[in-house]
Design a protein around this motif. Structure first.
Motif, PDB file in Angstrom:
ATOM      1  N   GLY A 141       0.979  -1.210   0.096  1.00 11.19           N
ATOM      2  CA  GLY A 141       0.071  -0.124   0.216  1.00 11.19           C
ATOM      3  C   GLY A 141       0.763   1.144  -0.120  1.00 11.19           C
ATOM      4  N   PHE A 142       2.221   1.100  -0.177  1.00 10.68           N
ATOM      5  CA  PHE A 142       2.840   2.330   0.082  1.00 10.68           C
ATOM      6  C   PHE A 142       2.840   2.967  -1.144  1.00 10.68           C
ATOM      7  CE2 PHE A 142       7.274   4.443  -0.197  1.00 10.68           C
ATOM      8  CZ  PHE A 142       6.987   5.266   1.123  1.00 10.68           C
ATOM      9  N   LYS A 143       2.402   4.363  -1.274  1.00 12.89           N
ATOM     10  CA  LYS A 143       2.378   4.972  -2.390  1.00 12.89           C
ATOM     11  C   LYS A 143       3.741   5.856  -2.986  1.00 12.89           C
ATOM     12  CE  LYS A 143      -2.417   5.518  -2.215  1.00 12.89           C
ATOM     13  NZ  LYS A 143      -2.822   4.510  -1.049  1.00 12.89           N
ATOM     14  N   GLY A 144       4.755   5.968  -1.971  1.00 13.89           N
ATOM     15  CA  GLY A 144       5.873   6.728  -2.317  1.00 13.89           C
ATOM     16  C   GLY A 144       6.927   5.932  -3.224  1.00 13.89           C
ATOM     17  N   ARG A 145       8.239   6.326  -3.030  1.00 13.03           N
ATOM     18  CA  ARG A 145       9.157   5.758  -3.956  1.00 13.03           C
ATOM     19  C   ARG A 145       9.948   4.560  -3.284  1.00 13.03           C
ATOM     20  NH1 ARG A 145      12.019   9.587  -8.258  1.00 13.03           N
ATOM     21  NH2 ARG A 145      12.787   7.967  -8.909  1.00 13.03           N
ATOM     22  N   ILE A 146      10.308   3.780  -3.674  1.00 11.86           N
ATOM     23  CA  ILE A 146      11.269   2.548  -3.172  1.00 11.86           C
ATOM     24  C   ILE A 146      12.424   2.692  -3.788  1.00 11.86           C
ATOM     25  CG2 ILE A 146      11.357   0.215  -2.389  1.00 11.86           C
ATOM     26  CD1 ILE A 146       8.120   0.098  -2.181  1.00 11.86           C
ATOM     27  N   PHE A 147      13.454   2.630  -3.133  1.00 17.52           N
ATOM     28  CA  PHE A 147      15.179   2.304  -3.648  1.00 17.52           C
ATOM     29  C   PHE A 147      15.525   1.053  -2.966  1.00 17.52           C
ATOM     30  CE2 PHE A 147      14.145   6.723  -4.632  1.00 17.52           C
ATOM     31  CZ  PHE A 147      14.636   6.814  -6.065  1.00 17.52           C
ATOM     32  N   LYS A 148      16.391   0.275  -3.648  1.00 13.06           N
ATOM     33  CA  LYS A 148      17.171  -0.861  -2.998  1.00 13.06           C
ATOM     34  C   LYS A 148      18.284  -0.833  -3.284  1.00 13.06           C
ATOM     35  CE  LYS A 148      13.077  -4.123  -3.173  1.00 13.06           C
ATOM     36  NZ  LYS A 148      12.494  -5.492  -3.819  1.00 13.06           N
ATOM     37  N   VAL A 149      19.158  -1.258  -1.897  1.00  9.34           N
ATOM     38  CA  VAL A 149      20.656  -1.240  -2.062  1.00  9.34           C
ATOM     39  C   VAL A 149      20.964  -2.876  -1.991  1.00  9.34           C
ATOM     40  CG1 VAL A 149      21.024   0.933  -0.736  1.00  9.34           C
ATOM     41  CG2 VAL A 149      20.872  -1.476   0.464  1.00  9.34           C
ATOM     42  N   GLY A 150      22.143  -3.055  -2.643  1.00  9.64           N
ATOM     43  CA  GLY A 150      22.449  -4.532  -2.436  1.00  9.64           C
ATOM     44  C   GLY A 150      23.865  -4.819  -3.033  1.00  9.64           C
ATOM     45  N   ILE A 151      24.378  -6.231  -2.895  1.00  7.56           N
ATOM     46  CA  ILE A 151      25.591  -6.505  -3.464  1.00  7.56           C
ATOM     47  C   ILE A 151      25.198  -7.672  -4.277  1.00  7.56           C
ATOM     48  CG2 ILE A 151      27.815  -7.674  -2.884  1.00  7.56           C
ATOM     49  CD1 ILE A 151      27.553  -6.330   0.025  1.00  7.56           C
ATOM     50  N   ASN A 152      24.380  -8.470  -4.253  1.00  2.00           N
ATOM     51  CA  ASN A 152      24.201  -9.675  -4.843  1.00  2.00           C
ATOM     52  C   ASN A 152      22.969  -9.480  -6.008  1.00  2.00           C
ATOM     53  OD1 ASN A 152      26.156 -10.926  -3.513  1.00  2.00           O
ATOM     54  ND2 ASN A 152      24.744 -11.493  -1.916  1.00  2.00           N
ATOM     55  N   ASN A 153      21.950  -8.957  -5.537  1.00  2.00           N
ATOM     56  CA  ASN A 153      20.471  -8.848  -6.399  1.00  2.00           C
ATOM     57  C   ASN A 153      20.547  -7.600  -6.904  1.00  2.00           C
ATOM     58  OD1 ASN A 153      19.953 -11.642  -5.669  1.00  2.00           O
ATOM     59  ND2 ASN A 153      19.128 -10.806  -3.741  1.00  2.00           N
ATOM     60  N   PRO A 154      19.861  -7.226  -8.011  1.00  5.96           N
ATOM     61  CA  PRO A 154      19.406  -6.292  -8.849  1.00  5.96           C
ATOM     62  C   PRO A 154      19.018  -5.009  -7.645  1.00  5.96           C
ATOM     63  CG  PRO A 154      18.406  -8.100 -10.000  1.00  5.96           C
ATOM     64  CD  PRO A 154      18.846  -8.659  -8.523  1.00  5.96           C
ATOM     65  N   ALA A 155      19.656  -3.800  -7.648  1.00 10.63           N
ATOM     66  CA  ALA A 155      19.367  -2.823  -6.928  1.00 10.63           C
ATOM     67  C   ALA A 155      19.695  -1.577  -7.456  1.00 10.63           C
ATOM     68  CB  ALA A 155      20.210  -2.986  -5.588  1.00 10.63           C
ATOM     69  N   GLN A 156      19.133  -0.605  -7.263  1.00  5.08           N
ATOM     70  CA  GLN A 156      19.619   0.826  -7.590  1.00  5.08           C
ATOM     71  C   GLN A 156      20.889   1.267  -7.293  1.00  5.08           C
ATOM     72  OE1 GLN A 156      16.486   0.080  -6.427  1.00  5.08           O
ATOM     73  NE2 GLN A 156      14.657   1.244  -7.822  1.00  5.08           N
ATOM     74  N   PHE A 157      21.113   0.802  -6.062  1.00  5.16           N
ATOM     75  CA  PHE A 157      22.468   0.987  -5.561  1.00  5.16           C
ATOM     76  C   PHE A 157      23.215  -0.343  -4.997  1.00  5.16           C
ATOM     77  CE2 PHE A 157      19.689   4.739  -4.656  1.00  5.16           C
ATOM     78  CZ  PHE A 157      20.455   5.711  -5.104  1.00  5.16           C
ATOM     79  N   LYS A 158      24.103  -0.836  -6.073  1.00  2.00           N
ATOM     80  CA  LYS A 158      24.658  -2.180  -5.856  1.00  2.00           C
ATOM     81  C   LYS A 158      26.111  -1.963  -6.005  1.00  2.00           C
ATOM     82  CE  LYS A 158      24.557  -6.484  -8.090  1.00  2.00           C
ATOM     83  NZ  LYS A 158      23.997  -7.467  -9.145  1.00  2.00           N
ATOM     84  N   ALA A 159      26.742  -2.370  -4.866  1.00  2.00           N
ATOM     85  CA  ALA A 159      28.245  -2.371  -4.713  1.00  2.00           C
ATOM     86  C   ALA A 159      28.817  -3.383  -5.217  1.00  2.00           C
ATOM     87  CB  ALA A 159      28.551  -2.356  -3.043  1.00  2.00           C
ATOM     88  N   PHE A 160      30.261  -3.145  -5.912  1.00  2.00           N
ATOM     89  CA  PHE A 160      30.903  -4.253  -6.437  1.00  2.00           C
ATOM     90  C   PHE A 160      32.439  -4.073  -6.090  1.00  2.00           C
ATOM     91  CE2 PHE A 160      30.564  -1.058  -9.564  1.00  2.00           C
ATOM     92  CZ  PHE A 160      31.485  -1.015 -10.110  1.00  2.00           C
ATOM     93  N   HIS A 161      33.134  -4.899  -6.571  1.00  2.00           N
ATOM     94  CA  HIS A 161      34.685  -4.967  -6.313  1.00  2.00           C
ATOM     95  C   HIS A 161      34.872  -4.667  -4.853  1.00  2.00           C
ATOM     96  CE1 HIS A 161      38.869  -3.599  -7.343  1.00  2.00           C
ATOM     97  NE2 HIS A 161      38.793  -4.766  -6.855  1.00  2.00           N
ATOM     98  N   ILE A 162      34.125  -5.174  -3.989  1.00  2.00           N
ATOM     99  CA  ILE A 162      34.318  -5.215  -2.366  1.00  2.00           C
ATOM    100  C   ILE A 162      35.792  -5.930  -1.913  1.00  2.00           C
ATOM    101  CG2 ILE A 162      33.317  -5.677  -0.070  1.00  2.00           C
ATOM    102  CD1 ILE A 162      30.713  -5.987  -1.768  1.00  2.00           C
ATOM    103  N   ARG A 163      36.620  -4.958  -1.152  1.00  2.00           N
ATOM    104  CA  ARG A 163      37.921  -5.372  -0.605  1.00  2.00           C
ATOM    105  C   ARG A 163      38.110  -5.159   0.745  1.00  2.00           C
ATOM    106  NH1 ARG A 163      36.792  -1.798  -4.791  1.00  2.00           N
ATOM    107  NH2 ARG A 163      38.412   0.067  -4.469  1.00  2.00           N
ATOM    108  N   GLU A 164      38.274  -6.185   1.496  1.00  2.00           N
ATOM    109  CA  GLU A 164      38.578  -6.024   3.049  1.00  2.00           C
ATOM    110  C   GLU A 164      40.032  -5.234   2.952  1.00  2.00           C
ATOM    111  OE1 GLU A 164      36.693  -6.512   5.645  1.00  2.00           O
ATOM    112  OE2 GLU A 164      35.209  -7.736   5.036  1.00  2.00           O
ATOM    113  N   GLU A 165      40.279  -4.426   3.884  1.00  2.00           N
ATOM    114  CA  GLU A 165      41.385  -3.794   3.933  1.00  2.00           C
ATOM    115  C   GLU A 165      41.828  -3.612   5.625  1.00  2.00           C
ATOM    116  OE1 GLU A 165      40.971  -0.151   1.953  1.00  2.00           O
ATOM    117  OE2 GLU A 165      41.244  -0.886  -0.025  1.00  2.00           O
TER     118      GLU A 165
END
Length: 370
Positions: A141-165
């Motif tokens: 029922g939410f009428k606003g905008r929804i954005f998703k973040v992620g690493i593995n699945n499709p998302a508008q904000f998706k991180a890649f080349h992750i490296r532990e330092e």
């Protein structure tokens, strides 16, 4: 402040089973670089705290960043009745306080959904694309905008080349067609999600990438959340004793696994698990059995179930040491710690595993030179 809200002041509420405080602090670190903001204090996140914050927020605050915690159903709704956000974040849906929901993940998701149902109806919502349980959130029922973040699945904000330092984690992210690198001074892949939420909010509010990068680099990590102490003889102590639930413990184990040398997990009981306590504790043990940990110490009655789960999954029984008193725990720990050991200390707040972390820090403190 240009962006998706136009001229409206951003009222940002962060909830979720894990990562609330860290995400809130990351958002605040970025937004405060350009504007005077109000943010909730440390982890003071009850609806009673929110009622007090309402009296403290004034017209000079260009943005408000709040953490909405809950122990039971109905409490997120109370937060929203005190201060109604126009930007909402649900970091994830996990097992924290599951004992108050009859052992039901769906019950937790329903309670977290109160943020979606009671925030501004045409506001902006940010969700975790990789969190399976977040699919149970009530967004229909939410009428606003929804954005998703992620690493593995499709998302508008998706991180890649992750490296532990050595001092944290870095990752790349494409914004407006360009790839940018971000660094977070906190270890652990799970902290990439927290950073992604902060970046996504700042991006939607019109902040430049440079402000996001600078804010994340100067972000001050909350106390007792993966705080790393490097002592003498190469000893590394990871203090993650503020709270514990199965998801958070697994994330901390992943951080321990990244370290070199002998690895020791020192785990206290996880409280407020209710009917889920056997499954939750044993599940953590089974996870540890796959992670190359050298010794598992458990402390407190329910924590013994972690060891049982580990042994059932193939972890050597001789390397599981359960202790019922802190004195015995500390004595046996010292017998197993050797040069270059990495030691994770974690448990629910009330189990006071911070006392063990403090004991180890003092014991392995570097000698001051004259």
């Amino acid at each position: 402040m240009p962006g998706i809200l136009g001229n409206k002041r951003p009222i940002i509420a962060v909830t979720g089973s894990a990562g609330k405080t860290t995400t809130k602090e990351m958002v605040a670190a970025i937004l405060s670089a350009r504007n005077k903001i109000f943010k909730s204090v440390r982890n003071k996140n009850t609806w009673v705290n929110t009622r007090a914050y309402k009296k403290q927020i004034n017209a000079s605050h260009r943005a408000v960043v709040l953490e909405y915690g809950m122990l039971r159903a109905g409490q997120i709704k109370k937060h929203c009745q005190m201060i109604q956000p126009n930007i909402g974040v649900v970091t994830n849906v996990g097992t924290a306080h599951i004992g108050n929901f009859g052992g039901s993940i769906r019950g937790i998701a329903r309670a977290k959904s109160e943020l979606i149902q009671h925030m501004r109806p045409r506001g902006v919502l940010f969700l975790n694309a990789d969190d399976v349980n977040s699919r149970m959130l009530l967004t229909k029922g939410f009428k606003g905008r929804i954005f998703k973040v992620g690493i593995n699945n499709p998302a508008q904000f998706k991180a890649f080349h992750i490296r532990e330092e050595g001092n944290g984690v870095s990752f790349d992210l494409k914004l407006r067609g360009q790839v940018h690198t971000f660094h977070v001074p906190l270890p652990g892949r799970h902290n990439v999600y927290n950073a992604l939420f902060a970046i996504a909010i700042a991006h939607c509010l019109g902040y430049p990438v440079s402000a996001m990068q600078r804010g994340l680099r100067r972000f001050a990590r909350p106390q007792r959340r993966l705080s790393t102490f490097r002592g003498r003889d190469g000893i590394v102590i990871i203090d993650d004793t503020f709270s514990a639930n199965p998801n958070a413990v697994r994330a901390a184990i992943d951080v321990l696994q990244q370290n070199k040398g002998p690895k020791i997990a020192v785990l206290g009981a996880m409280l407020e698990m209710g009917k889920y306590h056997v499954r939750g504790h044993k599940g953590v043990g089974r996870y540890i059995a796959k992670k190359g940990i050298d010794y598992l110490f458990t402390f407190g009655k329910n924590a013994a179930l972690i060891g049982k789960g580990a042994v059932e999954a193939g972890f050597p029984a001789a390397k599981v040491i359960h202790c019922n008193t802190r004195e015995v725990l500390h004595r046996k720990l010292l017998q197993k710690i050797q040069a270059n050991s990495s030691i994770l200390v974690k448990g629910s707040h009330k189990v006071k595993m911070n006392l063990t972390a403090a004991f180890l820090r003092k014991r392995f403190a570097r000698q001051k030179s004259n």
